[in-house]
Scaffold this active site. Structure first.
Site, PDB file in Angstrom:
ATOM      1  CG  PHE A 124      -1.861   1.225   1.176  1.00  0.00           C
ATOM      2  CD1 PHE A 124      -3.000   1.210   0.383  1.00  0.00           C
ATOM      3  CD2 PHE A 124      -1.569   2.378   1.889  1.00  0.00           C
ATOM      4  CE1 PHE A 124      -3.842   2.317   0.317  1.00  0.00           C
ATOM      5  CE2 PHE A 124      -2.403   3.493   1.826  1.00  0.00           C
ATOM      6  CZ  PHE A 124      -3.546   3.461   1.040  1.00  0.00           C
ATOM      7  CG  ASP A 209       5.456   3.759   1.815  1.00  0.00           C
ATOM      8  OD1 ASP A 209       5.465   4.454   2.852  1.00  0.00           O
ATOM      9  OD2 ASP A 209       4.438   3.596   1.118  1.00  0.00           O
ATOM     10  CE  LYS A 238      -1.025   5.965   7.617  1.00  0.00           C
ATOM     11  NZ  LYS A 238      -0.656   5.205   6.438  1.00  0.00           N
TER      12      LYS A 238
HETATM   13  C1  LIG Z   1      -0.968   5.459   4.978  1.00  0.00           C
HETATM   14  C2  LIG Z   1       0.089   5.048   4.012  1.00  0.00           C
HETATM   15  C3  LIG Z   1       0.329   5.760   2.818  1.00  0.00           C
HETATM   16  C4  LIG Z   1      -0.543   6.904   2.375  1.00  0.00           C
HETATM   17  O1  LIG Z   1      -0.525   7.985   3.226  1.00  0.00           O
HETATM   18  P1  LIG Z   1      -1.653   9.144   3.087  1.00  0.00           P
HETATM   19  O2  LIG Z   1      -1.192  10.172   4.056  1.00  0.00           O
HETATM   20  O3  LIG Z   1      -2.964   8.527   3.429  1.00  0.00           O
HETATM   21  O4  LIG Z   1      -1.601   9.601   1.676  1.00  0.00           O
HETATM   22  C5  LIG Z   1       1.385   5.376   2.023  1.00  0.00           C
HETATM   23  N1  LIG Z   1       2.169   4.336   2.370  1.00  0.00           N
HETATM   24  C6  LIG Z   1       1.972   3.628   3.496  1.00  0.00           C
HETATM   25  C7  LIG Z   1       2.898   2.500   3.828  1.00  0.00           C
HETATM   26  C8  LIG Z   1       0.919   3.938   4.353  1.00  0.00           C
HETATM   27  O5  LIG Z   1       0.708   3.222   5.449  1.00  0.00           O
END
Ligand SMILES: *Cc1c(COP(=O)(O)O)cnc(C)c1O
Length: 386
Positions: A124, A209, A238
């Site tokens: 994700f 990520d 986050k």
């Molecule tokens: C939550 C998340 C995203 C996206 O972040 P947003 O602030 O919702 O755009 C991308 N990568 C990972 C691993 C995430 O957990």
């Protein structure tokens, strides 16, 4: 718009681990804004930093420098592999920036044909178009074709598949150090090291990520620190602002040289208010090592308690996984009824990938709160197994 399945509740106040609804009900929050509120709700240091900054300067254009942005950039660079930072406002934007930097670097410095990004199945990376194209889950992509070309997906934690997928056009490999949304999937101990060597061998960039795993969530400031290797580019968001929207893309000088003035931008990116919140948050996380210690200790304790539930309810609990306070308990059935039962009893938890109860509480969670939740889960699982 109708984009969320919501609980019938309006939250209006929070302190530490607790939130209160408009009708006065109290909840213990093990969702923490989905891994955002790392210091709990309304941490005084973050609140005061925002109040002070709000009186001084809310926003200026990136045509000029501002003090909180300089301070935050310095903190991020001093405590990571990176040499430079680009600020944005969310995780998806940090991923977009990472993809753009990787492509520009590879095309200009290595080969104009190099543009492909290899990402993992079950990953994700966010909901904007390039981030969605990198995301290896059909359920998020469905209905939005055509997506951005140039992405391939391989099974996570499978170095042979990754090796096979690399071509002359591959510019970067993009991975989560632990798959969060995909169900708290932890790769084998050597995986990231093997990925790093493979990338070095083929002159390919490694993008991590760390949007969910970063900012202390796994017990170190960044999850890559557990692996013994560093990425070329990293996305964080986050937890970075302690609850205020902010994202950042970090990279080494070698790669950053591909961006010049005009290559990329964000009006709000690095704005003083969000950066002041980020500075306060990181300062608290790094101070005396207390927050990271607490995360490690409470993570181990929490995992033990979940393991006990697994032993007691082997027909309902398949596996307990996690690192620090990114924990998952995979069930043998759908998790939504349990999430709802917890909600009724005053606990906010989350289910991801259909069957995985995910726990991403503030890193300041305490033993008694973990006990309260796991005792409640015990009662709910008992009732279910009757
Ligand atoms: C939550 C998340 C995203 C996206 O972040 P947003 O602030 O919702 O755009 C991308 N990568 C990972 C691993 C995430 O957990």
């Amino acid at each position: 718009m109708n984009t969320y399945t919501r609980f019938p509740v309006v939250l209006r106040k929070g302190r530490g681990m607790k939130v209160w609804s408009s009708d006065g009900k109290e909840y213990l929050d093990f969702v923490g804004g989905v891994a955002v509120n790392i210091l709990g709700h309304c941490h005084p240091r973050v609140v005061v930093a925002i109040q002070k900054q709000a009186q001084r300067l809310l926003h200026v254009s990136n045509y000029y420098y501002n003090e909180p942005q300089i301070k935050l950039a310095k903190l991020l660079v001093e405590h990571s592999f990176a040499d430079k930072v680009f600020f944005c406002n969310s995780g998806a934007e940090a991923i977009e920036a990472a993809i753009k930097l990787a492509r520009k670097y590879a095309k200009e410095q290595i080969d104009p044909e190099r543009h492909e990004i290899i990402a993992a199945l079950n990953s994700f990376h966010g909901r904007t178009f390039a981030a969605l194209s990198a995301t290896g889950q059909e359920k998020f992509r469905k209905g939005f074709d055509p997506l951005v070309p140039g992405f391939r997906h391989v099974p996570y934690d499978d170095i042979a598949s990754l090796r096979e997928a690399i071509t002359e056009r591959t510019c970067a490999v993009l991975l989560e150090p632990i798959q969060g949304e995909g169900g708290v999937k932890i790769p084998h101990e050597n995986y990231l090291r093997e990925v790093r060597s493979l990338c070095d061998e083929r002159n390919i960039l490694l993008i991590l990520d760390e949007v969910q795993t970063g900012m202390g969530r796994t017990g170190k400031l960044y999850a890559y620190e557990h692996s013994g290797v560093v990425p070329d580019i990293m996305a964080v968001a986050k937890g970075l602002g302690g609850g205020v929207p902010i994202g950042a893309m970090l990279a080494s000088d070698k790669v950053v040289a591909a961006f010049q003035p005009g290559s990329h931008a964000s009006t709000f990116g690095g704005n003083p208010l969000a950066c002041a919140a980020g500075v306060a948050t990181i300062e608290v996380v790094l101070e005396d090592g207390f927050v990271l210690d607490q995360c490690n200790r409470m993570g181990l304790y929490f995992k033990e308690r979940l393991e006990k539930l697994k032993q007691e309810f082997p027909s309902l609990v398949r596996e307990v996984r996690g690192r620090g306070l990114l924990l998952g308990m995979e069930l043998t059935t759908g998790g939504d009824p349990i999430v709802r039962a917890c909600f009724e009893k005053g606990f906010l938890i989350n289910c991801t990938a259909g069957t995985v109860l995910r726990f991403v509480p503030p890193l300041i969670v305490q033993r008694k709160e973990i006990d309260q939740l796991t005792e409640t889960l015990h009662a709910i699982l008992s009732a279910q197994s009757q």
